[in-house]
Design a protein around this motif. Structure first.
Motif, short mmCIF file in Angstrom:
data_model
loop_
_atom_site.label_atom_id
_atom_site.label_comp_id
_atom_site.label_asym_id
_atom_site.label_seq_id
_atom_site.Cartn_x
_atom_site.Cartn_y
_atom_site.Cartn_z
N VAL A 172 -3.24 -4.05 -28.13
CA VAL A 172 -2.22 -4.49 -27.18
C VAL A 172 -1.29 -5.47 -27.88
O VAL A 172 -1.74 -6.46 -28.47
CB VAL A 172 -2.84 -5.16 -25.93
CG1 VAL A 172 -1.73 -5.72 -25.04
CG2 VAL A 172 -3.68 -4.17 -25.14
N PHE A 173 0.00 -5.18 -27.80
CA PHE A 173 1.02 -6.12 -28.24
C PHE A 173 1.49 -6.91 -27.02
O PHE A 173 1.95 -6.32 -26.04
CB PHE A 173 2.19 -5.39 -28.89
CG PHE A 173 1.87 -4.81 -30.24
CD1 PHE A 173 2.12 -5.56 -31.40
CD2 PHE A 173 1.33 -3.55 -30.37
CE1 PHE A 173 1.81 -5.04 -32.66
CE2 PHE A 173 1.03 -3.01 -31.62
CZ PHE A 173 1.27 -3.76 -32.77
N ASP A 174 1.32 -8.23 -27.09
CA ASP A 174 1.66 -9.13 -25.98
C ASP A 174 2.92 -9.89 -26.41
O ASP A 174 2.85 -10.81 -27.23
CB ASP A 174 0.48 -10.07 -25.71
CG ASP A 174 0.67 -10.90 -24.46
OD1 ASP A 174 1.28 -10.40 -23.51
OD2 ASP A 174 0.20 -12.06 -24.44
N ILE A 175 4.05 -9.52 -25.85
CA ILE A 175 5.35 -9.99 -26.33
C ILE A 175 5.92 -11.04 -25.38
O ILE A 175 6.43 -10.71 -24.30
CB ILE A 175 6.34 -8.82 -26.50
CG1 ILE A 175 5.71 -7.72 -27.35
CG2 ILE A 175 7.64 -9.31 -27.11
CD1 ILE A 175 5.26 -8.15 -28.73
N GLN A 181 -14.11 -7.57 -25.66
CA GLN A 181 -14.12 -8.77 -26.50
C GLN A 181 -13.03 -8.59 -27.57
O GLN A 181 -12.84 -7.50 -28.09
CB GLN A 181 -15.48 -8.94 -27.17
CG GLN A 181 -16.64 -9.07 -26.20
CD GLN A 181 -16.50 -10.29 -25.30
OE1 GLN A 181 -16.31 -11.41 -25.78
NE2 GLN A 181 -16.60 -10.07 -24.00
N ILE A 182 -12.34 -9.68 -27.86
CA ILE A 182 -11.30 -9.62 -28.89
C ILE A 182 -11.95 -9.58 -30.26
O ILE A 182 -12.73 -10.47 -30.62
CB ILE A 182 -10.35 -10.83 -28.78
CG1 ILE A 182 -9.61 -10.82 -27.44
CG2 ILE A 182 -9.35 -10.85 -29.94
CD1 ILE A 182 -8.81 -12.07 -27.16
N VAL A 183 -11.64 -8.54 -31.03
CA VAL A 183 -12.23 -8.40 -32.37
C VAL A 183 -11.21 -8.61 -33.48
O VAL A 183 -11.56 -8.65 -34.66
CB VAL A 183 -12.92 -7.02 -32.53
CG1 VAL A 183 -14.12 -6.92 -31.59
CG2 VAL A 183 -11.93 -5.88 -32.28
N PHE A 184 -9.94 -8.72 -33.08
CA PHE A 184 -8.88 -9.00 -34.07
C PHE A 184 -7.67 -9.51 -33.31
O PHE A 184 -7.37 -9.04 -32.20
CB PHE A 184 -8.50 -7.73 -34.84
CG PHE A 184 -7.34 -7.91 -35.80
CD1 PHE A 184 -7.56 -8.36 -37.09
CD2 PHE A 184 -6.04 -7.63 -35.39
CE1 PHE A 184 -6.49 -8.53 -37.97
CE2 PHE A 184 -4.98 -7.81 -36.27
CZ PHE A 184 -5.20 -8.26 -37.56
N GLU A 185 -6.98 -10.50 -33.89
CA GLU A 185 -5.72 -10.95 -33.30
C GLU A 185 -4.80 -11.50 -34.37
O GLU A 185 -5.24 -11.96 -35.42
CB GLU A 185 -5.96 -12.01 -32.21
CG GLU A 185 -6.63 -13.29 -32.66
CD GLU A 185 -6.87 -14.23 -31.48
OE1 GLU A 185 -5.87 -14.77 -30.96
OE2 GLU A 185 -8.03 -14.39 -31.08
N LYS A 186 -3.52 -11.42 -34.10
CA LYS A 186 -2.52 -11.92 -35.03
C LYS A 186 -1.31 -12.35 -34.21
O LYS A 186 -1.03 -11.79 -33.15
CB LYS A 186 -2.13 -10.82 -36.03
CG LYS A 186 -1.26 -11.30 -37.17
CD LYS A 186 -1.29 -10.30 -38.34
CE LYS A 186 -0.19 -9.30 -38.25
NZ LYS A 186 -0.06 -8.49 -39.49
N GLN A 187 -0.60 -13.34 -34.72
CA GLN A 187 0.55 -13.89 -34.00
C GLN A 187 1.76 -13.98 -34.92
O GLN A 187 1.63 -14.19 -36.12
CB GLN A 187 0.20 -15.29 -33.47
CG GLN A 187 1.30 -15.95 -32.64
CD GLN A 187 0.79 -17.19 -31.92
OE1 GLN A 187 -0.27 -17.18 -31.31
NE2 GLN A 187 1.55 -18.26 -32.00
N THR A 228 8.65 -16.57 -26.75
CA THR A 228 8.50 -17.39 -27.95
C THR A 228 7.56 -16.77 -28.97
O THR A 228 7.92 -16.59 -30.14
CB THR A 228 8.00 -18.80 -27.57
OG1 THR A 228 8.90 -19.38 -26.63
CG2 THR A 228 7.91 -19.69 -28.80
N ASN A 229 6.36 -16.42 -28.54
CA ASN A 229 5.34 -15.91 -29.46
C ASN A 229 5.05 -14.44 -29.21
O ASN A 229 5.00 -13.99 -28.05
CB ASN A 229 4.05 -16.73 -29.34
CG ASN A 229 4.22 -18.15 -29.82
OD1 ASN A 229 4.79 -18.38 -30.88
ND2 ASN A 229 3.75 -19.11 -29.03
#
Length: 427
Positions: free
Chosen positions: A10-13, A28-34, A16-17
């Motif tokens: 999921v891309f959460d746009i 469960q979140i297994v990877f995230e990037k900002q 700002t971020n």
């Protein structure tokens, strides 16, 4: 047998971020990037989103995710801010900037031809907000000289989805967020939309498309996406009070028509993914808190984070005010002996405004539970004062990891929803 973990991206746009998450099937979140992008300017010199940079980051990141050997992608979706259109040609290429919804309106809308401003705003559940009523952006664009030929106008989350599906669809949660497009009395586009309907993509009847074994969502308005985990996991009727800079209370079980009085007090409607209305009230609570705490700390010194809640707070009376301005702002700080007493009174005033805002939703449709998430769910004054005021309700501080992104992920998952997605603390 594959040892790769099935995941939904999921891309959460946000404005700002920009974030991307991988969720496993236990959510469960297994990877995230900002990522953050500097704004650029449109042809008039007004600040706007750098759409080309955003698009390139999403495409490159998606390619990176697909190449991770430990994950097997089974779904992709987008949650994004609303009130923003991308104009594309027949090949899907943008032909104009992603205009900022804060840009002043240059083409007046003929409200008088559609019942006048008050009735138009009531029927569309859209306070008159200029370009924040995104449908009027499309109307204004049709009046511009030398405007490029536009094949489709897509709300931002629906455009981002089209990069991967190759399909142009409108999606109901983006249509239903103060866009001035939807007639909430009739449950269809407002009659004025016939002026621009040839520019709007058809409304999809399904929340996702399956292509080569992957479920691709059509994108969602972020506020509506954040409600999805609660609708999936909470069995009793509830109001969700999502707190941050804005405190937005959403009542998905209030089906009463929006009234002019409610609209005048910043109540509007969103649409759920199933097309049903969500009546919502808004308060600029987080902004008021930041503004008034700075004023108090400057006057008294010290920090409000060092303060302790006392039951004596219940004896204080709130100052009457509208939902549009801080009730505490007109109080003289010299009337208080110290920061603690001033902060007590401020929180009583702020929660007094919140109670008024919530009662606009609850008067015609009582519920059993009031769920509070976001920043104020961790504020002892806020939670205890709400629980004291609504003593007949079960008042909970709720915690959901990345609710907007989680809601978008759930919309492209065919399996059973885990029941432990929401952590509740009762007050």
């Amino acid at each position: 047998m594959s040892l790769r973990t099935p995941v939904i991206a999921v891309f959460d746009i946000g404005k700002t971020n920009k974030k991307v998450f991988l969720w496993d099937t236990a959510f469960q979140i297994v990877f995230e990037k900002q990522q953050h992008f500097a704004e650029i300017t449109d042809e008039d010199g007004f600040a706007c989103e750098d759409l080309a940079a955003l698009q390139q980051w999403i495409v490159d990141t998606f390619t990176e995710l697909c190449q991770m050997p430990e994950f097997e992608l089974i779904g992709l979706n987008f949650s994004a801010y609303g009130a923003s259109f991308v104009y594309v040609d027949r090949t899907g290429e943008p032909v104009a900037p992603l205009y900022n919804y804060l840009k002043p309106v240059t083409s007046p809308f003929p409200y008088a031809e559609f019942g006048g401003e008050p009735e138009f705003a009531r029927k569309t559940a859209s306070p008159i907000l200029g370009n924040l009523n995104s449908g009027l952006q499309v109307y204004g664009s049709t009046l511009k000289p030398f405007w490029p030929e536009v094949f489709q106008a897509l709300h931002l989350p629906n455009y981002l989805a089209s990069l991967f599906t190759g399909k142009f669809f409108s999606e109901i949660t983006s249509i239903g967020c103060h866009t001035a497009l939807w007639d909430f009395d009739q449950g269809q586009y407002h009659p004025w939309v016939s002026l621009i309907e040839d520019k709007l993509a058809p409304i999809s009847s399904e929340p996702s498309l399956e292509i080569d074994g992957i479920h691709y969502g059509l994108g969602m308005h972020d506020s509506s996406a954040a409600l999805v985990p609660y609708l999936r996991c909470i069995s009793d009727d509830f109001v969700l009070l999502s707190t941050g800079t804005w405190c937005i209370a959403m009542h998905p079980f209030n089906e009463s028509p929006l009234t002019s009085d409610e609209l005048a007090n910043d109540v509007l409607c969103y649409l759920q993914p199933n097309g049903k209305p969500v009546k919502a009230s808004r308060l600029f609570g987080g902004h008021f808190h930041e503004e008034q705490v700075a004023r108090m700390e400057k006057h008294f010194g010290g920090s409000f984070t060092d303060l302790k809640f006392s039951d004596e707070v219940y004896e204080l009376k709130p100052k009457a005010s509208s939902v549009f301005e801080s009730a505490f702002a007109s109080r003289d700080l010299h009337d208080f002996p110290d920061l603690a007493s001033a902060y007590d009174q401020f929180m009583v005033d702020l929660v007094g405004q919140q109670i008024f805002s919530l009662n606009l939703l609850l008067k015609d449709a009582p519920v059993k539970q009031l769920l509070v998430d976001g920043g104020f769910s961790k504020n002892e004054w806020y939670m205890r004062l709400l629980a004291h005021a609504f003593s007949t309700l079960e008042v909970y501080a709720a915690e959901v990891a990345q609710a907007s992104a989680l809601g978008a992920a759930l919309m492209v998952y065919a399996g059973e929803t885990p029941k432990n997605l929401i952590q509740l603390k009762r007050y």
